[in-house]
Design an enzyme around this catalytic site. Structure first.
Site, PDB file in Angstrom:
ATOM      1  N   HIS A 173      77.735  79.847  56.165  1.00  0.00           N
ATOM      2  CA  HIS A 173      77.221  81.036  55.481  1.00  0.00           C
ATOM      3  C   HIS A 173      78.248  81.519  54.466  1.00  0.00           C
ATOM      4  O   HIS A 173      79.445  81.597  54.757  1.00  0.00           O
ATOM      5  CB  HIS A 173      76.925  82.150  56.487  1.00  0.00           C
ATOM      6  N   SER A 174      77.778  81.822  53.265  1.00  0.00           N
ATOM      7  CA  SER A 174      78.633  82.362  52.215  1.00  0.00           C
ATOM      8  C   SER A 174      79.819  81.423  51.963  1.00  0.00           C
ATOM      9  O   SER A 174      79.624  80.237  51.748  1.00  0.00           O
ATOM     10  CB  SER A 174      79.077  83.780  52.601  1.00  0.00           C
ATOM     11  N   MET A 175      81.039  81.934  52.019  1.00  0.00           N
ATOM     12  CA  MET A 175      82.216  81.112  51.737  1.00  0.00           C
ATOM     13  C   MET A 175      82.441  80.048  52.806  1.00  0.00           C
ATOM     14  O   MET A 175      83.182  79.087  52.582  1.00  0.00           O
ATOM     15  CB  MET A 175      83.454  81.999  51.612  1.00  0.00           C
ATOM     16  N   THR A 202      75.841  80.377  49.672  1.00  0.00           N
ATOM     17  CA  THR A 202      77.202  79.951  49.330  1.00  0.00           C
ATOM     18  C   THR A 202      77.349  79.813  47.819  1.00  0.00           C
ATOM     19  O   THR A 202      76.594  79.064  47.197  1.00  0.00           O
ATOM     20  CB  THR A 202      77.531  78.605  49.999  1.00  0.00           C
TER      21      THR A 202
END
EC number: 3.1.-.-
Length: 922
Positions: A173-175, A202
């Site tokens: 998730h995300s970074m 991301t």
């Protein structure tokens, strides 16, 4: 100070700019659909079992941990290792928690229970201590190495299995998704350790806010590796974006680079995902039930029945992801679907020779095959279209090759169908199926349920309408209209000239029906052929519906496809489609795509005003107000033409070679062009927004200084103006050394903040002294004039033995006001590393690596000197002319090199401040 020089016309202009900026911000933060995600629920108490890692690893990464997710009896059983399932590793993102694995882990557990644990997944999650890796990139490499160790530790937990896993699936998730991609860049990492990578929201293309060089270098390393080694990377990767609800990470940043020789990567927006069809914000993407169900269905379809692990076949993995995330045919996934189906049994065959047909099935006792002969239809029509409201997963439409009205076997055309929220539909181009003699629609026997099947034949020209979008500068005052007045079920509206991210439109669809029929449903699907960012709108007919039309990804230069508005309509209804430019949404696109560059434009405007003040001090001996100089000097024509000219010259080989020879970085405008983000007037709009922000920040800082000085006078004994203007006070070297030691031993941003507070303290003290002096002056104007003449009489002697008068103090405060503005933005841009350091203080006393340390070593001495600097002491400086000339080229440099690399902005601020401080000594 600034508060006394407010011009009403300028104030009106800046208020208007605030209004425009507010329109753009409203579109970004509120101008999207409501949250339609269903909440995922647990049915048993969640448990996070900490996995014991080697002591050496724990000592090296004291802030990081690895957990296994479980619920109820599953959690109890798996406290005794080893494990027997399929390992999946969840990586949280910026400030993310390892507990975010709960939603997908719980849904996977329920799915496994439904099949009596024939297969099941073990969900692991990494605790990154909720680090702010989107703002501070110094820990990204450390996280990547820890994840590598976690993968090896996870695989050791499966020793003794009949088919122990040799790889893990990763959900980032995300970074966390970027960290997963970075694993491949590690020297000792084996690509075979990952069998599947799914990233959620991301930012793959570039960081959202490049606030330090470490995060930019990390991105460059990862993306360059994936591009240069694309032929050798066999990792199936899916990137899922949240759509317009996710204002933290715009969806355009999540699209993986599409390379002709790297076909194992897919990028899609949640609004286009079948059975999801909703936009998610940055956090809800990890718990949105519709999306997590789709993900888990795909995971179970990826299992190899022989090894009971995720398949190693790249082709199958890509087929499964396409099936669940791109185009769902309303059938269960099959790796090798049977194209030929038997059409036998006791069924009724009914020939249908009309070109438009509808059938309502309700409590059917017999199976019925409706056969549509194609021989005559081929002569008149080009396409066939069928839809059904029965959303089961059985085959429902076939093609017969026999020339008779019945056939024992047929080509299963159901795999060509598309699942939509209320129907499953199929459109066939007849010339693509020359061997088919009939199209057969199958209606099964049903009890207690009702559904409708429709079929029709049509010419493509009759169902395709070209609708050019309105011009950007029409501001919604003009519109284009298309009217659909027929009984057809399916229409295409070609949205001509739509392809740029700065375009934004409001589409209004009004539907009216003849007769008093019950409410029925129509579907309007916006289809963007060059990226998977489709969106659907469901409307009850009759109705009036507004559709927002804007893009996440610009149309590639070599792409000739046309965006479509696909309309799944109701018979005997009229549809009126009106499109017009939406000015608020255009501003929203500017903020969405370029809002991160605003600090660079703010600093550029302040630098121009700062240079104007230094020049006025040089030429007239007086420092003009910050607001006056901002109005006079902060003009876009002083900056933009130079950036445009440099960009133009870089198109020539000789200039590019010269540019590279002097080791200058790549121009930010070229970076934006490569990402299809440059569009007309964006720099002008951002400059106006930046000047507006600089104006209001100046007003705020001036008001804050006056307020703090009033509190100072209320709490302490009234101060007096200093009798001399010595720069080097006894405590100055000591204070400077202390701040430098703090910077070296702890965090550079902390030292910058402390020196900034010291500077503000000195300015507040000067303001309090000036206020006290003015309050103590006699009211008699003659006495005031005599004092003024006396002050002017001693002007020359003041140079030899400078003393601070009220006028000099006011001049100094005007200059200090501008310097405070510059320093405020330096502090704001350095705050992320300070926040990161403070959150990890129990693990690390010294921030390493520290992006602000070099900055602090240059800035702290300059701030210390400037805190004791008065305009009277630098008027005669030989360096003042040089210092006044620096801000203009630096203002250009901020825009040229800092708009996409914000960590460079403070570097352009330091240079004029250092020269300003040196004016005291030269």
């Amino acid at each position: 100070m600034f508060l006394h020089s407010v011009n009403l016309w300028n104030l009106a202009f800046y208020v208007f700019m605030v209004f425009l900026a507010t329109l753009g911000l409203w579109d970004v933060f509120f101008g999207f659909e409501e949250n339609k995600c269903s909440m995922s629920y647990m049915f048993e108490y969640p448990e996070y079992q900490k996995i014991e890692l080697p002591k050496k690893l724990t000592k090296r990464y004291p802030a990081y941990e690895l957990y296994l997710y479980g619920e109820g009896s599953y959690a109890e059983e798996h406290k005794i290792l080893p494990l027997t399932g399929i390992p999946v590793l969840f990586l949280p993102g910026n400030a993310g928690s390892y507990k975010q694995v709960r939603s997908i882990g719980s849904i996977a557990l329920r799915k496994a229970e439904d099949i009596d644990f024939k297969y099941h997944f073990d969900f692991f999650s990494v605790n990154f201590n909720e680090e702010l890796v989107a703002l501070y990139g110094g820990s990204l490499q450390k996280q990547t190495k820890f994840v590598h160790e976690c993968i090896k530790a996870i695989l050791k937990l499966y020793k003794g299995q009949e088919f122990p896993p040799t790889s893990v699936a990763i959900i980032g998730h995300s970074m966390g998704g970027l960290v997963a991609r970075a694993l491949l860049t590690l020297k000792n990492f084996k690509q075979d350790l990952i069998n599947l990578l799914v990233t959620q929201a991301t930012p793959h293309v570039a960081p959202v806010m490049p606030l330090d060089r470490f995060i930019t270098e990390f991105y460059m390393t990862v993306n360059n590796y994936w591009i240069l080694n694309a032929r050798h990377i066999n990792l199936t990767t899916l990137s899922v974006a949240g759509g317009f609800r996710d204002y933290q990470v715009r969806s355009g940043l999540t699209f993986l680079p599409t390379l002709s020789h790297h076909t194992s990567a897919l990028s899609v927006v949640t609004s286009a995902v079948p059975k999801t069809w909703v936009s998610t914000d940055h956090l809800s993407i990890v718990w949105c039930k519709q999306l997590q169900l789709t993900t888990i269905r795909a995971f179970f379809d990826l299992i190899d029945a022989d090894t009971k692990q995720i398949t190693q076949k790249s082709k199958k993995k890509l087929s499964v992801l396409n099936h669940h995330f791109i185009r769902h045919p309303a059938k269960q996934f099959e790796e090798n679907p049977s194209i030929i189906s038997d059409l036998t049994g006791t069924s009724m065959w009914v020939p249908v020779k009309v070109s438009r047909w509808s059938y309502v099935a309700y409590n059917e006792s017999d199976k019925i095959y409706f056969a549509f002969p194609l021989a005559n239809h081929r002569k008149v029509y080009t396409h066939a279209y069928c839809q059904s409201t029965m959303l089961d997963t059985n085959s429902w439409i076939f093609g017969c090759i026999n020339s008779t009205s019945m056939c024992r076997q047929g080509v299963d055309l159901s795999w060509k169908a598309e699942l939509l929220p209320t129907i499953k539909s199929l459109t066939l181009r007849l010339q693509d199926y020359p061997s088919l003699s009939h199209i057969v629609v199958y209606v099964p026997s049903v009890h207690g349920s009702k559904f409708v099947v429709d079929c029709e034949f049509f010419k493509k020209e009759a169902r395709s309408i070209q609708l050019p979008v309105t011009h950007l500068f029409s501001f919604g005052l003009s519109s284009r209209k298309a009217i659909i007045n027929t009984s057809g079920r399916y229409y295409n509206i070609e949205l001509l000239n739509l392809g740029q991210i700065y375009q934004a439109f409001k589409v209004n669809v009004v539907s009216k029906c003849t007769g008093g029929k019950e409410e029925i449903t129509s579907i309007y699907k916006l289809h963007i052929p060059w990226s998977y960012e489709d969106s659907l709108t469901i409307a009850q007919v009759p109705s009036s519906v507004d559709i927002s039309l804007k893009l996440h990804v610009a149309q590639p230069e070599n792409d000739s496809h046309v965006a479509l508005l696909k309309m799944y309509t109701s018979s005997d209804c009229q549809y009126e489609v009106t499109i017009k430019t939406s000015f608020p949404q255009i501003l929203g696109q500017v903020v969405r795509f370029h809002g991160g560059a605003l600090p660079a434009y703010v600093v550029s405007s302040i630098l121009l005003a700062y240079g104007g003040q230094l020049y006025s001090l040089l030429s007239t001996g007086f420092c003009l107000e910050y607001g006056t100089m901002l109005d006079k000097e902060a003009k876009p024509y002083k900056v933009d033409p130079f950036v445009i000219m440099i960009k133009f010259l870089l198109g020539y080989k000789w200039f590019k070679e010269l540019w590279d020879a002097v080791l200058l970085p790549e121009l930010d405008a070229i970076v934006l062009t490569s990402q299809s983000m440059c569009f007309p007037l964006v720099s002008l709009i951002l400059f106006l927004f930046g000047t507006c922000t600089a104006y209001w920040s100046g007003l705020l800082s001036s008001a804050s200084v006056q307020l703090l000085s009033s509190l100072w006078l209320a709490l302490k004994r009234p101060a007096e103006l200093p009798k001399d203007v010595k720069v080097m006070s006894p405590d100055l070297p000591v204070l400077t050394v202390v701040f430098l030691i703090i910077s070296w031993t702890t965090c550079g941003a902390l030292a910058i903040l402390l020196s900034y507070l010291y500077y503000v303290f000195k300015v507040v003290h000067l303001q309090a002294s000036l206020t006290t002096f003015k309050n103590n002056q006699p009211v008699n104007p003659k006495h005031s004039r005599r004092s003024e003449k006396k002050s002017n009489h001693h002007k020359d002697s003041a140079i030899q033995n400078p003393r601070l008068s009220a006028n000099d103090a006011e001049d100094s405060l005007r200059m200090h006001s501008t310097v405070i503005n510059l320093l405020t933005w330096v502090v704001l841009l350095s705050m992320p590393s300070l926040i990161y350091w403070s959150k990890n203080l129990r693990y690390y006393f010294k921030l390493n690596p520290d992006p602000c340390k070099p900055l602090a070593f240059l800035l702290i001495p300059a701030i210390a000197v400037l805190g004791n600097t008065h305009t009277v002491s630098i008027k005669s400086s030989k360096l003042l002319k040089t210092a006044s000339q620096f801000p203009l080229p630096l203002a250009v440099g901020v825009i040229a090199f800092g708009s996409s690399h914000l960590y460079r902005v403070p570097c352009f601020v330091i240079i004029p401040l250092v020269f300003h401080s040196l004016c005291n000594f030269m």
